[in-house]
Design a protein around this motif. Structure first.
Motif, PDB file in Angstrom:
ATOM      1  N   THR A   1       0.841  -1.196   0.000  1.00 21.68           N
ATOM      2  CA  THR A   1       0.000   0.000   0.000  1.00 21.68           C
ATOM      3  C   THR A   1       0.875   1.244   0.000  1.00 21.68           C
ATOM      4  OG1 THR A   1      -0.177   0.000   2.405  1.00 21.68           O
ATOM      5  CG2 THR A   1      -1.903  -1.141   1.187  1.00 21.68           C
ATOM      6  N   PHE A   2       0.388   2.277  -0.663  1.00 20.72           N
ATOM      7  CA  PHE A   2       1.080   3.565  -0.716  1.00 20.72           C
ATOM      8  C   PHE A   2       0.060   4.624  -1.114  1.00 20.72           C
ATOM      9  CE2 PHE A   2       1.382   1.412  -4.731  1.00 20.72           C
ATOM     10  CZ  PHE A   2       1.265   2.384  -5.717  1.00 20.72           C
ATOM     11  N   GLU A   3       0.458   5.893  -1.070  1.00 21.47           N
ATOM     12  CA  GLU A   3      -0.449   6.989  -1.390  1.00 21.47           C
ATOM     13  C   GLU A   3      -0.046   7.650  -2.694  1.00 21.47           C
ATOM     14  OE1 GLU A   3      -0.175   9.635   1.924  1.00 21.47           O
ATOM     15  OE2 GLU A   3      -1.482   8.403   3.164  1.00 21.47           O
ATOM     16  N   GLY A   4      -1.008   8.219  -3.368  1.00 22.09           N
ATOM     17  CA  GLY A   4      -0.749   8.991  -4.572  1.00 22.09           C
ATOM     18  C   GLY A   4      -1.681  10.177  -4.637  1.00 22.09           C
ATOM     19  N   TRP A   5      -1.177  11.289  -5.146  1.00 27.00           N
ATOM     20  CA  TRP A   5      -1.968  12.506  -5.293  1.00 27.00           C
ATOM     21  C   TRP A   5      -2.249  12.743  -6.768  1.00 27.00           C
ATOM     22  CZ3 TRP A   5      -3.729  15.699  -1.394  1.00 27.00           C
ATOM     23  CH2 TRP A   5      -3.274  15.403  -0.109  1.00 27.00           C
ATOM     24  N   PHE A   6      -3.495  13.077  -7.099  1.00 31.11           N
ATOM     25  CA  PHE A   6      -3.912  13.273  -8.481  1.00 31.11           C
ATOM     26  C   PHE A   6      -4.833  14.484  -8.566  1.00 31.11           C
ATOM     27  CE2 PHE A   6      -2.993   8.869  -7.681  1.00 31.11           C
ATOM     28  CZ  PHE A   6      -2.155   8.540  -8.737  1.00 31.11           C
ATOM     29  N   ARG A   7      -4.866  15.124  -9.745  1.00 31.29           N
ATOM     30  CA  ARG A   7      -5.749  16.283  -9.940  1.00 31.29           C
ATOM     31  C   ARG A   7      -7.209  15.899  -9.766  1.00 31.29           C
ATOM     32  NH1 ARG A   7      -3.946  18.606 -15.566  1.00 31.29           N
ATOM     33  NH2 ARG A   7      -3.935  16.368 -15.875  1.00 31.29           N
ATOM     34  N   ASN A   8      -7.573  14.729 -10.289  1.00 29.25           N
ATOM     35  CA  ASN A   8      -8.956  14.257 -10.202  1.00 29.25           C
ATOM     36  C   ASN A   8      -8.970  12.769 -10.541  1.00 29.25           C
ATOM     37  OD1 ASN A   8      -8.915  14.099 -13.095  1.00 29.25           O
ATOM     38  ND2 ASN A   8      -9.435  16.277 -13.161  1.00 29.25           N
ATOM     39  N   SER A   9     -10.134  12.177 -10.509  1.00 30.12           N
ATOM     40  CA  SER A   9     -10.255  10.747 -10.769  1.00 30.12           C
ATOM     41  C   SER A   9      -9.852  10.391 -12.195  1.00 30.12           C
ATOM     42  CB  SER A   9     -11.697  10.299 -10.503  1.00 30.12           C
ATOM     43  OG  SER A   9     -11.824   8.913 -10.688  1.00 30.12           O
ATOM     44  N   ASP A  10     -10.199  11.261 -13.153  1.00 30.17           N
ATOM     45  CA  ASP A  10      -9.815  11.005 -14.547  1.00 30.17           C
ATOM     46  C   ASP A  10      -8.302  10.998 -14.721  1.00 30.17           C
ATOM     47  OD1 ASP A  10     -12.472  10.808 -15.309  1.00 30.17           O
ATOM     48  OD2 ASP A  10     -12.604  12.913 -15.935  1.00 30.17           O
ATOM     49  N   ASP A  11      -7.609  11.886 -14.005  1.00 29.67           N
ATOM     50  CA  ASP A  11      -6.148  11.935 -14.072  1.00 29.67           C
ATOM     51  C   ASP A  11      -5.552  10.626 -13.546  1.00 29.67           C
ATOM     52  OD1 ASP A  11      -3.634  13.206 -14.557  1.00 29.67           O
ATOM     53  OD2 ASP A  11      -3.505  13.736 -12.427  1.00 29.67           O
ATOM     54  N   PHE A  12      -6.113  10.129 -12.443  1.00 31.54           N
ATOM     55  CA  PHE A  12      -5.652   8.840 -11.911  1.00 31.54           C
ATOM     56  C   PHE A  12      -5.842   7.738 -12.950  1.00 31.54           C
ATOM     57  CE2 PHE A  12      -7.004   4.780 -10.086  1.00 31.54           C
ATOM     58  CZ  PHE A  12      -5.823   4.393  -9.476  1.00 31.54           C
ATOM     59  N   GLU A  13      -7.040   7.658 -13.518  1.00 27.29           N
ATOM     60  CA  GLU A  13      -7.337   6.604 -14.494  1.00 27.29           C
ATOM     61  C   GLU A  13      -6.417   6.696 -15.712  1.00 27.29           C
ATOM     62  OE1 GLU A  13      -9.242   4.078 -13.884  1.00 27.29           O
ATOM     63  OE2 GLU A  13     -10.126   4.870 -12.047  1.00 27.29           O
ATOM     64  N   ALA A  14      -6.150   7.908 -16.180  1.00 25.84           N
ATOM     65  CA  ALA A  14      -5.272   8.089 -17.338  1.00 25.84           C
ATOM     66  C   ALA A  14      -3.850   7.635 -17.027  1.00 25.84           C
ATOM     67  CB  ALA A  14      -5.279   9.557 -17.769  1.00 25.84           C
ATOM     68  N   GLN A  15      -3.349   7.990 -15.853  1.00 25.26           N
ATOM     69  CA  GLN A  15      -1.980   7.613 -15.487  1.00 25.26           C
ATOM     70  C   GLN A  15      -1.856   6.103 -15.289  1.00 25.26           C
ATOM     71  OE1 GLN A  15       0.175   9.959 -12.615  1.00 25.26           O
ATOM     72  NE2 GLN A  15      -1.128  11.741 -13.023  1.00 25.26           N
ATOM     73  N   VAL A  16      -2.838   5.482 -14.675  1.00 26.88           N
ATOM     74  CA  VAL A  16      -2.810   4.026 -14.486  1.00 26.88           C
ATOM     75  C   VAL A  16      -2.895   3.332 -15.840  1.00 26.88           C
ATOM     76  CG1 VAL A  16      -4.124   2.058 -13.584  1.00 26.88           C
ATOM     77  CG2 VAL A  16      -3.640   4.001 -12.115  1.00 26.88           C
ATOM     78  N   GLY A  17      -3.739   3.849 -16.722  1.00 25.02           N
ATOM     79  CA  GLY A  17      -3.880   3.272 -18.052  1.00 25.02           C
ATOM     80  C   GLY A  17      -2.600   3.330 -18.862  1.00 25.02           C
ATOM     81  N   ARG A  18      -1.800   4.366 -18.645  1.00 28.24           N
ATOM     82  CA  ARG A  18      -0.526   4.512 -19.352  1.00 28.24           C
ATOM     83  C   ARG A  18       0.633   3.883 -18.591  1.00 28.24           C
ATOM     84  NH1 ARG A  18      -0.065  10.623 -20.271  1.00 28.24           N
ATOM     85  NH2 ARG A  18       1.935   9.999 -21.167  1.00 28.24           N
ATOM     86  N   LYS A  19       0.314   3.185 -17.481  1.00 28.52           N
ATOM     87  CA  LYS A  19       1.310   2.490 -16.648  1.00 28.52           C
ATOM     88  C   LYS A  19       2.345   3.466 -16.063  1.00 28.52           C
ATOM     89  CE  LYS A  19       0.195  -1.909 -18.121  1.00 28.52           C
ATOM     90  NZ  LYS A  19      -0.770  -2.485 -17.277  1.00 28.52           N
ATOM     91  N   LEU A  20       1.874   4.662 -15.677  1.00 26.21           N
ATOM     92  CA  LEU A  20       2.746   5.667 -15.086  1.00 26.21           C
ATOM     93  C   LEU A  20       2.763   5.614 -13.565  1.00 26.21           C
ATOM     94  CD1 LEU A  20       1.860   8.725 -17.363  1.00 26.21           C
ATOM     95  CD2 LEU A  20       3.851   7.200 -17.510  1.00 26.21           C
ATOM     96  N   VAL A  21       1.809   4.904 -12.972  1.00 27.39           N
ATOM     97  CA  VAL A  21       1.744   4.782 -11.510  1.00 27.39           C
ATOM     98  C   VAL A  21       2.400   3.455 -11.145  1.00 27.39           C
ATOM     99  CG1 VAL A  21       0.258   4.730  -9.481  1.00 27.39           C
ATOM    100  CG2 VAL A  21      -0.399   6.106 -11.473  1.00 27.39           C
TER     101      VAL A  21
END
Length: 65
Positions: free
Chosen positions: A13-33
Motif C-alpha cells: 500500500t502507498f499513497e498517490g496525489w492526483f488532480r482528479n479521478s480522470d487523471d488517476f485513471e489516465a496515469q494508471v492506463g498509461r502504466k505511469l503509476v
C-alpha cells in the motif's frame, strides 16, 4: 487534488496525489503509476476513509484558536 490510497497486486500500500479521478485513471492506463516497493504498474485504488468534519472537531479547533 485528491489523495488516494493505492494497492499493488502484491498487496503493498502507498499513497498517490492526483488532480482528479480522470487523471488517476489516465496515469494508471498509461502504466505511469508504479508501486514504490516492487515497481509493478498493476495498481488500483485501495479502501479509503472519508474525511468527515463533525461539530465536535469544529468546536475543538475553534476553542484551540
Amino acid at each position: 487534488m485528491i489523495k488516494y490510497t493505492l494497492v499493488c497486486d502484491s498487496a503493498h500500500t502507498f499513497e498517490g496525489w492526483f488532480r482528479n479521478s480522470d487523471d488517476f485513471e489516465a496515469q494508471v492506463g498509461r502504466k505511469l503509476v508504479l508501486c514504490p516497493t516492487c515497481g509493478t504498474a498493476n495498481v488500483k485504488k485501495g479502501l479509503m476513509a472519508p474525511a468527515v468534519s463533525t461539530s465536535r472537531k469544529r468546536e475543538a479547533i475553534s476553542s484551540a484558536m
